[in-house]
Structure formats: C-alpha cells, structure tokens
Design an enzyme around this catalytic site. Structure first.
Site, short mmCIF file in Angstrom:
data_model
loop_
_atom_site.label_atom_id
_atom_site.label_comp_id
_atom_site.label_asym_id
_atom_site.label_seq_id
_atom_site.Cartn_x
_atom_site.Cartn_y
_atom_site.Cartn_z
CG HIS A 307 -2.06 0.94 1.11
ND1 HIS A 307 -1.96 2.28 1.38
CD2 HIS A 307 -3.32 0.73 0.68
CE1 HIS A 307 -3.11 2.86 1.13
NE2 HIS A 307 -3.97 1.95 0.71
CG ASP A 364 -8.41 -4.05 -3.09
OD1 ASP A 364 -7.61 -3.15 -3.35
OD2 ASP A 364 -9.64 -3.90 -3.09
C1 SDX Z 1 -6.05 0.18 -3.12
O1 SDX Z 1 -4.09 4.61 -2.18
C2 SDX Z 1 -5.10 4.05 -1.59
O2 SDX Z 1 -5.56 4.46 -0.54
C3 SDX Z 1 -5.72 2.86 -2.33
C4 SDX Z 1 -6.77 2.06 -1.59
C5 SDX Z 1 -8.01 2.88 -1.35
O3 SDX Z 1 -8.76 2.55 -0.41
O4 SDX Z 1 -8.31 3.77 -2.19
O5 SDX Z 1 -6.28 1.62 -0.35
C6 SDX Z 1 -7.19 0.85 -2.41
O6 SDX Z 1 -5.79 0.53 -4.25
C7 SDX Z 1 -5.22 -0.83 -2.38
C8 SDX Z 1 -4.00 -1.35 -3.22
C9 SDX Z 1 -4.50 -2.45 -4.16
N1 SDX Z 1 -3.45 -2.84 -5.09
C10 SDX Z 1 -2.81 -4.04 -4.98
O7 SDX Z 1 -3.03 -4.86 -4.10
C11 SDX Z 1 -1.83 -4.33 -6.11
C12 SDX Z 1 -0.53 -4.91 -5.56
N2 SDX Z 1 0.16 -3.85 -4.81
C13 SDX Z 1 0.96 -2.94 -5.52
O8 SDX Z 1 1.16 -3.02 -6.83
C14 SDX Z 1 1.59 -1.80 -4.72
O9 SDX Z 1 1.88 -2.25 -3.47
C15 SDX Z 1 0.75 -0.55 -4.66
C16 SDX Z 1 0.35 -0.11 -6.04
C17 SDX Z 1 -0.45 -0.77 -3.84
C18 SDX Z 1 1.60 0.54 -4.01
O10 SDX Z 1 2.64 0.80 -4.87
P1 SDX Z 1 3.74 1.94 -4.51
O11 SDX Z 1 3.36 2.68 -3.28
O12 SDX Z 1 4.01 2.72 -5.74
O13 SDX Z 1 4.95 1.09 -4.08
P2 SDX Z 1 6.03 0.52 -5.09
O14 SDX Z 1 5.35 -0.07 -6.28
O15 SDX Z 1 7.06 1.57 -5.29
O16 SDX Z 1 6.63 -0.70 -4.23
C19 SDX Z 1 7.70 -0.49 -3.30
C20 SDX Z 1 8.48 -1.80 -3.36
C21 SDX Z 1 8.98 -2.14 -4.77
O17 SDX Z 1 10.12 -2.96 -4.62
P3 SDX Z 1 11.62 -2.25 -4.66
O18 SDX Z 1 11.64 -1.36 -5.89
O19 SDX Z 1 11.68 -1.47 -3.34
O20 SDX Z 1 12.57 -3.41 -4.71
O21 SDX Z 1 7.64 -2.91 -2.97
C22 SDX Z 1 7.49 -3.80 -4.05
C23 SDX Z 1 7.88 -3.03 -5.31
O22 SDX Z 1 8.34 -3.94 -6.30
N3 SDX Z 1 6.06 -4.20 -4.07
C24 SDX Z 1 5.64 -5.44 -4.28
C25 SDX Z 1 4.24 -5.37 -4.15
N4 SDX Z 1 3.87 -4.11 -3.87
C26 SDX Z 1 5.02 -3.39 -3.84
N5 SDX Z 1 6.31 -6.59 -4.57
C27 SDX Z 1 5.52 -7.69 -4.71
N6 SDX Z 1 4.18 -7.71 -4.59
C28 SDX Z 1 3.51 -6.56 -4.32
N7 SDX Z 1 2.18 -6.58 -4.20
#
Ligand code: SDX
Length: 428
Positions: A307, A364
């Site tokens: 998140h 989710d």
């Molecule tokens: C919602 O913003 C809100 O409030 C949203 C929400 C709401 O109520 O409106 O809460 C609802 O959208 C919840 C999120 C649902 N999405 C997912 O579950 C999809 C999977 N999660 C992600 O793709 C990710 O975690 C996000 C999109 C939710 C957040 O992405 P960020 O903040 O841009 O973080 P990032 O992509 O920069 O990740 C940081 C690190 C990275 O690794 P490094 O570059 O540090 O090595 O964490 C890793 C990412 O690769 N990472 C994951 C991951 N999520 C982040 N690695 C594996 N699996 C994951 N799910």
C-alpha cells in the site's frame, strides 16, 4: 509565529511556510516556489506531494489508523449504517434522526433510471465488464440532468445531484450485472434498505419473491463502510482533478470509476481472487508464487499486498479478515480460497522481502472472499468497491468545490529534443 523552512538554491535562499495539520502532519507550502525561484519540484506518483488540505479522512500508515471525520473506522464499521457514514463524509457530521430520515427518503425516491437508459445497456455486448458499463452509464446520466453542468449551480442543484448519484449507482450496478449475464432487470423497491434494495436488484428475478438475507445485508453494509473513503488515493485524486475543471459531478464520478478499475487500485480485489485461484489450480505451491512476486524479472505481484500509505497493516484488512470468517460460518460456506489466502499471508509476512518493504495485506486481499460468499461474481467486485467509495468521492469533490480549488494542472520537466528546424519530406 508560523514555522518556516529555508531552501538554499545556487545563489539564493528562500523561506517556505510550513503547514501543520490537526494531527500534526507537516508540509512545505511550495505554492510560490516557481514564481520566486523558477524551480518546480518533481515527485512521480506524488509519493511525497500533498494536493490539498482536507478535513474528511485521516490515515496514519505507520500506526494503521483510519478515521472518517474523526470517527475510527472500527467503530463506524461495527455501529453505523452505510447511509449514516455517507452523510458523515459528505456533510461533516453524523446525521440526527430527522437528517437521516430526510437523506434516506430523498435517496430512496431517486433510485429509478430514465427508461431511455435501457437502450444504452442494450448496446453493450453480453459479457461486457460491469466497470466499463458503470463508468459510461454514470457519465451519460448527466445528459438527463443538464442543470448539473451549469456554472452557477445552486446548493439545491448540487444536493439533488448528490442524492441522485447515490440513489442511482446501485440501480446502474445491478442492471450492469443483469446485462452482463443476459438476465431480466429488476426495478428498485422503496421499502427495502439501501443494501437490501441492491441485493434485490442484483439477485431477484421477476418470477419469484426475493427475501433479503439479513446476514448478507449486514455484511454488505460493513463492506461498503470500509470502502467509503481513503483520502487522496488514485481514484479520489482523479475525481478532484476532473471536478476542478468544473465538469459536472456525474463526469467526475465516471472518471473516478475508470481510475478505480485498474488492478493496482480497486481492480485488485478481482485480481486477488484470480491470483488465489491460479495458485490453487497450479497445485498450491505458495513458495513458488512468493518467489515470483519477489523476482524483479517477473511481472507477477502479490495482488492485495502492499500500500502507498499503510506500511504496517491496513486496518480495513484486519476487519475484513475477521468478517470473512464470521460471514462464511454464518452462511455455512466452505471456501478453500480463504485458507490459501491465510497461508499466503503467513508465508509472506515471515519473508524479509515483504516485511522490509512494509508490504501487508490491504483492503483488497480478503474482500473478494466475502463477496464470493455473498454470491457476487468476480467481475462485479470492483463495482462493489465503487459503490462503497461513492460517498467519499462525493465528499472530496464537494470539499474541493466549496473551497474554490484552482484547476488541477501539474508542471513537468521537459527532457525531449531541443529546438530544431523543420525538415521537408524529401530530405528525411
Ligand atoms: C487500493 O491509495 C489508496 O488508498 C488505495 C486504496 C483505497 O482505499 O483507495 O487503499 C485501495 O488501491 C489498495 C492497493 C490495491 N493494489 C494491490 O493490491 C496491487 C498490488 N500492490 C501494488 O502493486 C503496490 O503495493 C501498490 C500499487 C499498492 C503501491 O505501490 P507503490 O506505493 O508505488 O509502491 P512501489 O510499487 O514503489 O513498491 C515499493 C516496493 C517495490 O520494490 P523495490 O523497488 O523497493 O525493490 O515494494 C514492491 C515493489 O516492487 N512491491 C511489491 C508489491 N507491492 C510493492 N512486490 C511484490 N508484490 C507486491 N504486491
């Protein structure tokens, strides 16, 4: 005396006002930065950038706190009705008896759609994704209410538009579901609750009496509350930017629905179930999938994990995980997917990669399991998220309009080719 921060740039030093919120959050006010220095800031994804000051929702990502207008999500989910929470988010206070009665009656009497809209649904292919239909249909609603677009909208016009959208979105959602399945639509019934009416329109058939299951009705009420607002998330920021151009509320909500559809945002609840089913059908080797999620060369992500704000735990996930056990037991539903989800969570949270990055189950991760138990099909999960988030989008839009926010128009840093003369076709 107000706090300031000093910024030293090349040959100049400027002071930036510091903004402090009621929860002691701090921000640098850079609204005069470009005019006084020629510099802008750059922050892809707005990870460190606030777009507004807001009095609606407070999140503390480290402590797993979520409050709507100061009320803890745990208390609202346990004690309030969704329409009470909708009123709270939009108008700022929990309604008293008279206010709730007026709000509920007004919404109840706006649930019908113009009959012409049935022809719009007929134009969509059978099997069309409900989110694509919902976003189009809510925008087309504005054509039936042109007063919603007028510049000098009266407070009454705005209030009537708000009530119409809250009333009609469940009707549109249920009709999108019926069209997706090629089933006859059901008209709303005024004697039912907001949630009960949606269930009746979704699962009722013209040939039989439909009895709303109170367990399902109560679970849906809780799920809608848990999704109702979440400060400046992707879809809410979209609603604010579209609304800042003075486009009508129907169009702003349509844009929010489109943004929510993405699998990185609200579309994650559908992607989680598809991921869990894929893991189950692949033999349930959790370590294999955890390693895929950690592998930077693999596009697979653990959907429902991570998140932008919550780096400890998402309080909504905690509530929904508990509710999943209760609802499945109460309905006598056995779902192997729930066990896979719990095992996957345990394996991930014992893995340094996830713990170090603060990746925990988000709203989710478990919500789809309850939706399945309620009989809601997977491609309707994000529609359920939109139904919940609607009052949050409306409250944030209303706050923006009432504060006469400027049109949202970010700057950029140009990195393309510099000036060059045109080359005629025969010389390229
Ligand atoms: C919602 O913003 C809100 O409030 C949203 C929400 C709401 O109520 O409106 O809460 C609802 O959208 C919840 C999120 C649902 N999405 C997912 O579950 C999809 C999977 N999660 C992600 O793709 C990710 O975690 C996000 C999109 C939710 C957040 O992405 P960020 O903040 O841009 O973080 P990032 O992509 O920069 O990740 C940081 C690190 C990275 O690794 P490094 O570059 O540090 O090595 O964490 C890793 C990412 O690769 N990472 C994951 C991951 N999520 C982040 N690695 C594996 N699996 C994951 N799910």
């Amino acid at each position: 005396m107000s706090e300031t921060a000093r910024l030293i740039l090349e040959n100049q030093e400027i002071e930036l006002p510091v903004i402090t919120g009621t929860e002691n959050e701090k921000a640098l006010d850079i609204s005069k930065l470009r005019a006084s220095t020629g510099y802008i800031t750059l922050d892809p994804g707005f990870k460190n950038t606030g777009s507004t000051q807001s009095a609606i929702t407070f999140l503390d990502g480290e402590k797993g706190i979520l409050r709507y207008r100061g009320y803890a999500i745990e208390e609202l989910a346990e004690n309030a009705s969704f329409l009470e929470v909708a009123y709270l988010l939009i108008y700022g206070e929990l309604p008293n008896t008279d206010e709730l009665e007026y709000f509920t009656n007004s919404i109840t009497h706006h649930t019908l759609l113009h009959e012409n809209m049935k022809r719009f649904f007929d134009a969509f292919p059978i099997g069309a994704h409900p989110m694509g239909m919902l976003s189009s249909m809510i925008s087309s609603l504005s054509t039936f209410y042109p007063e919603s677009q007028e510049q000098n909208r009266s407070v009454t016009d705005i209030e009537r538009t708000i009530h119409r959208i809250i009333a009609k979105l469940p009707t549109l959602a249920a009709q999108a579901y019926k069209h997706n399945k090629g089933l006859p639509i059901m008209y709303p019934k005024n004697e039912l609750s907001y949630e009960g009416n949606f269930l009746h329109m979704m699962f009722g058939v013209p040939t039989e009496k439909y009895d709303v299951n109170p367990i399902v009705e109560k679970a849906l009420n809780k799920l809608l509350i848990l999704h109702a607002d979440h400060e400046q998330n992707c879809s809410t920021a979209t609603v604010r930017v579209v609304g800042s151009s003075q486009a009508n509320l129907y169009s702003s909500i349509s844009a929010g629905i489109a943004a929510l559809w993405g699998p990185l945002h609200g579309g994650a609840n559908q992607a989680v179930i598809e991921m869990l089913e894929q893991i189950k059908n692949d033999g349930g080797d959790l370590d294999k999938w955890i390693n895929k999620a950690k592998d930077k060369t693999d596009s697979f992500r653990l959907m429902g994990f991570g998140h932008r704000v919550y780096k400890n735990f998402d309080p909504r996930a905690t509530i929904i995980k508990k509710a999943a056990d209760e609802v499945l037991e109460a309905l006598g539903v056995e779902d192997p997917i729930l066990n896979i989800a719990k095992q996957l969570e345990a394996v991930a949270l014992s893995d340094e990669y996830f713990v170090q990055r603060g990746l925990y189950p988000n709203v989710d991760f478990y919500s789809g399991i309850i939706y399945r138990a309620l009989g809601i099909p997977t491609d309707m999960f994000t529609v359920m998220f939109a139904l919940g988030r609607l009052p949050g989008w409306i409250g944030q839009w209303k706050e923006m309009i009432e504060h006469s926010a400027p049109i949202g128009r970010p700057r950029q840093v140009y990195i393309g080719t510099t000036s060059r003369p045109f080359v005629p076709l025969n010389k390229r």
